[in-house]
Design an enzyme around this catalytic site. Structure first.
Site, PDB file in Angstrom:
ATOM      1  N   LYS A 126       0.904  -1.052   0.040  1.00 38.38           N
ATOM      2  CA  LYS A 126      -0.135  -0.073  -0.024  1.00 38.38           C
ATOM      3  C   LYS A 126       0.747   1.245  -0.044  1.00 38.38           C
ATOM      4  O   LYS A 126       2.190   1.259   0.348  1.00 38.38           O
ATOM      5  CB  LYS A 126      -0.960  -0.017   1.324  1.00 38.38           C
ATOM      6  CG  LYS A 126      -0.277  -0.114   2.648  1.00 38.38           C
ATOM      7  CD  LYS A 126      -0.971  -0.447   3.771  1.00 38.38           C
ATOM      8  CE  LYS A 126      -0.208  -0.435   4.992  1.00 38.38           C
ATOM      9  NZ  LYS A 126      -1.101  -0.797   6.121  1.00 38.38           N
TER      10      LYS A 126
ATOM     11  N   HIS B  97      -5.950  -7.276  13.479  1.00 38.72           N
ATOM     12  CA  HIS B  97      -4.793  -6.274  13.226  1.00 38.72           C
ATOM     13  C   HIS B  97      -4.231  -6.109  14.670  1.00 38.72           C
ATOM     14  O   HIS B  97      -5.021  -5.354  15.321  1.00 38.72           O
ATOM     15  CB  HIS B  97      -5.153  -5.148  12.484  1.00 38.72           C
ATOM     16  CG  HIS B  97      -3.925  -4.255  12.052  1.00 38.72           C
ATOM     17  ND1 HIS B  97      -2.663  -4.647  11.234  1.00 38.72           N
ATOM     18  CD2 HIS B  97      -3.403  -2.926  12.056  1.00 38.72           C
ATOM     19  CE1 HIS B  97      -1.684  -3.963  11.264  1.00 38.72           C
ATOM     20  NE2 HIS B  97      -2.454  -2.784  11.617  1.00 38.72           N
TER      21      HIS B  97
ATOM     22  N   ARG C 171       0.949 -10.720   6.981  1.00 35.67           N
ATOM     23  CA  ARG C 171       0.907  -9.503   6.359  1.00 35.67           C
ATOM     24  C   ARG C 171       2.214  -8.733   6.736  1.00 35.67           C
ATOM     25  O   ARG C 171       2.344  -8.084   7.809  1.00 35.67           O
ATOM     26  CB  ARG C 171      -0.276  -8.923   6.788  1.00 35.67           C
ATOM     27  CG  ARG C 171      -1.568  -9.544   6.558  1.00 35.67           C
ATOM     28  CD  ARG C 171      -2.747  -8.625   6.671  1.00 35.67           C
ATOM     29  NE  ARG C 171      -2.643  -7.945   8.060  1.00 35.67           N
ATOM     30  CZ  ARG C 171      -3.184  -8.521   9.096  1.00 35.67           C
ATOM     31  NH1 ARG C 171      -3.861  -9.720   9.126  1.00 35.67           N
ATOM     32  NH2 ARG C 171      -3.142  -7.877   9.925  1.00 35.67           N
TER      33      ARG C 171
ATOM     34  N   TYR D 261      15.072  31.087   1.844  1.00 37.20           N
ATOM     35  CA  TYR D 261      14.079  31.922   2.543  1.00 37.20           C
ATOM     36  C   TYR D 261      14.308  32.197   4.065  1.00 37.20           C
ATOM     37  O   TYR D 261      14.879  31.272   4.731  1.00 37.20           O
ATOM     38  CB  TYR D 261      12.723  31.028   2.523  1.00 37.20           C
ATOM     39  CG  TYR D 261      12.240  30.857   0.957  1.00 37.20           C
ATOM     40  CD1 TYR D 261      11.897  31.772   0.145  1.00 37.20           C
ATOM     41  CD2 TYR D 261      12.070  29.544   0.589  1.00 37.20           C
ATOM     42  CE1 TYR D 261      11.712  31.609  -1.153  1.00 37.20           C
ATOM     43  CE2 TYR D 261      11.486  29.164  -0.845  1.00 37.20           C
ATOM     44  CZ  TYR D 261      11.321  30.252  -1.682  1.00 37.20           C
ATOM     45  OH  TYR D 261      10.621  30.024  -2.798  1.00 37.20           O
TER      46      TYR D 261
HETATM   47  C1  PLP Z   1      -0.412  -1.966   6.988  1.00 40.01           C
HETATM   48  C2  PLP Z   1      -0.852  -3.015   7.288  1.00 40.01           C
HETATM   49  C3  PLP Z   1      -0.173  -4.043   7.603  1.00 40.01           C
HETATM   50  C4  PLP Z   1       1.330  -4.186   7.436  1.00 40.01           C
HETATM   51  O1  PLP Z   1       1.824  -3.472   8.546  1.00 40.01           O
HETATM   52  P1  PLP Z   1       3.539  -3.546   8.944  1.00 40.01           P
HETATM   53  O2  PLP Z   1       3.814  -2.979  10.164  1.00 40.01           O
HETATM   54  O3  PLP Z   1       3.930  -2.348   7.800  1.00 40.01           O
HETATM   55  O4  PLP Z   1       4.054  -4.811   8.548  1.00 40.01           O
HETATM   56  C5  PLP Z   1      -0.673  -5.565   7.964  1.00 40.01           C
HETATM   57  N1  PLP Z   1      -2.026  -5.350   8.155  1.00 40.01           N
HETATM   58  C6  PLP Z   1      -2.788  -4.320   8.161  1.00 40.01           C
HETATM   59  C7  PLP Z   1      -4.471  -4.370   8.380  1.00 40.01           C
HETATM   60  C8  PLP Z   1      -2.393  -2.976   7.569  1.00 40.01           C
HETATM   61  O5  PLP Z   1      -3.159  -2.070   7.485  1.00 40.01           O
END
Ligand code: PLP
Length: 370
Positions: A43, A166, A219, A265
């Protein structure tokens, strides 16, 4: 990849990304917990590294990509045939396009499912159900909600391929928050009529720390790019992380500035003697935040500081008579044994490395290197 007349470039190391993935996979295999589904989180333009470059480097090593939005998924779909999961909440109006392009969406709430099944009940949509176990951002959070969701799903062509949650605090030394989230997750899983085929909970921090929470996949975001998820996790890394990003430019001009002259500046820097000032074609519109005045850069293995106010497109550094126009300037990366990292910037800025790397703008051209 795009070539550019501007010498300000980000180079992404393919081998760093490949090794970051292979090393963590091997670490899990050694513990007899193979990572069955490796979600590369790309992302925000591959955490600012360039989605296309990251996808080209990682595609052969992973079996799923994850992004935050449907728009990102549609852009990514042009680069890969691998499955793509949208982690965030997507408007139900995006469902037809998600189906057409085989994009997996997240169920963020019961209300979303009601809306979706009212509008598109016959679309053969692949879904991952999100469970809220403590982050309190998105996700279903009670057994009742899960039961209601499965009632709604009965009249649709939707397939629940996965379920995930998460972690809010997996990057902190105190692990009890994370353990508690897993306990709640397990409790909520009991309400599923059957266990979806891909159960996943771990972000980079949890992946690096808790192999016991691998379930069916991880993830992996920030550490895919070789960056530690937090200062604490950096102290207990089970594998080496290799930074993928190098950010360089070239000296555009050298100005011999007389004593007691002001630079940039607002005149925030005044020369104390005859000084050599180099102008660099990079500024805050590229992600070089204005608060980075004082941050160093590397030329021919020596460090020089940014002086004066950083402009939108350019900035000035204090050098000496040994530096000439066209010389390579490393803003992030290694040059002759000296190193400046994304973490150096995030420390100066009092923020996290995630924010620094995702702030590099589209104006910087990216290229994939070996
Ligand atoms: C961004 C995200 C991740 C990845 O997290 P990292 O800390 O960069 O590994 C995993 N799960 C979800 C739902 C996320 O939004």
């Amino acid at each position: 990849m795009m070539t550019s007349y501007r010498p300000t470039r980000m180079s992404i190391s393919r081998s760093a990304i490949v090794q970051n993935i292979q090393n963590i996979k091997r670490y899990y295999e050694e513990q007899n917990r193979p990572i069955r589904h490796f979600f590369a989180v790309v992302k925000a333009n591959g955490y600012g590294h360039g989605m296309e470059e990251v996808v080209r480097a990682s595609e052969s090593e992973v079996n799923y990509f994850a992004v935050a939005t449907v728009d990102e998924a549609l852009r990514l779909r042009k680069m890969t045939k691998l499955p793509i999961l949208v982690l965030g909440p997507s408007p139900v109006e995006s469902i037809p396009e998600a189906v057409t392009h085989q994009i997996t969406l997240t169920v963020p709430s019961v209300e979303w499912l009601v809306e979706a099944e009212n509008q598109y009940p016959r679309e053969p949509l692949i879904l991952h159900m999100k469970l809220n176990t403590g982050m309190n951002r998105i996700g279903l959070q009670t057994g009742e909600e899960i039961e209601r969701a499965f009632q709604l799903l009965r009249n649709t062509a939707y397939e629940i391929e996965g379920v995930f949650t998460h972690f809010a605090r997996a990057d902190e030394e105190e692990r009890s928050w994370t353990d508690e989230q897993v306990r709640i997750f397990e409790e909520l899983l009991q309400y599923f009529p059957e266990r979806p085929s891909i159960v996943h909970v771990s972000n980079s921090a949890a992946t690096l720390r808790f192999p016991e929470y691998v379930y069916d996949g991880v993830r992996y975001g920030i550490s895919l790019y070789g960056l530690p998820p937090s200062p604490y996790v950096e102290t207990i890394l089970p594998i080496r992380l290799i930074k993928a990003m190098t950010l360089t430019t070239e000296v555009a001009k050298i100005t011999k500035v007389p004593s007691q002259s002001q630079i940039s500046y607002g005149g925030t820097y005044e020369t104390k003697k005859l000084e050599y000032v180099a102008t660099l074609p990079i500024g805050y519109a590229d992600g070089l935040r204005r608060q980075l005045t004082g941050q160093q850069v590397i030329i021919k293995g020596s460090k020089y500081p940014i002086i004066g106010t950083i402009c939108m497109d350019q900035c000035m550094i204090l050098v000496n008579e040994n530096i000439s126009v066209g010389e390579i300037v490393t803003l992030i990366g290694i040059d002759k044994g000296e190193e400046i990292s994304v973490n150096d910037w995030s420390n100066s800025l009092n923020t996290i490395n995630y924010e620094v790397c995702t702030s590099f703008s589209a104006r910087i051209s990216r290229e994939l290197s070996q």
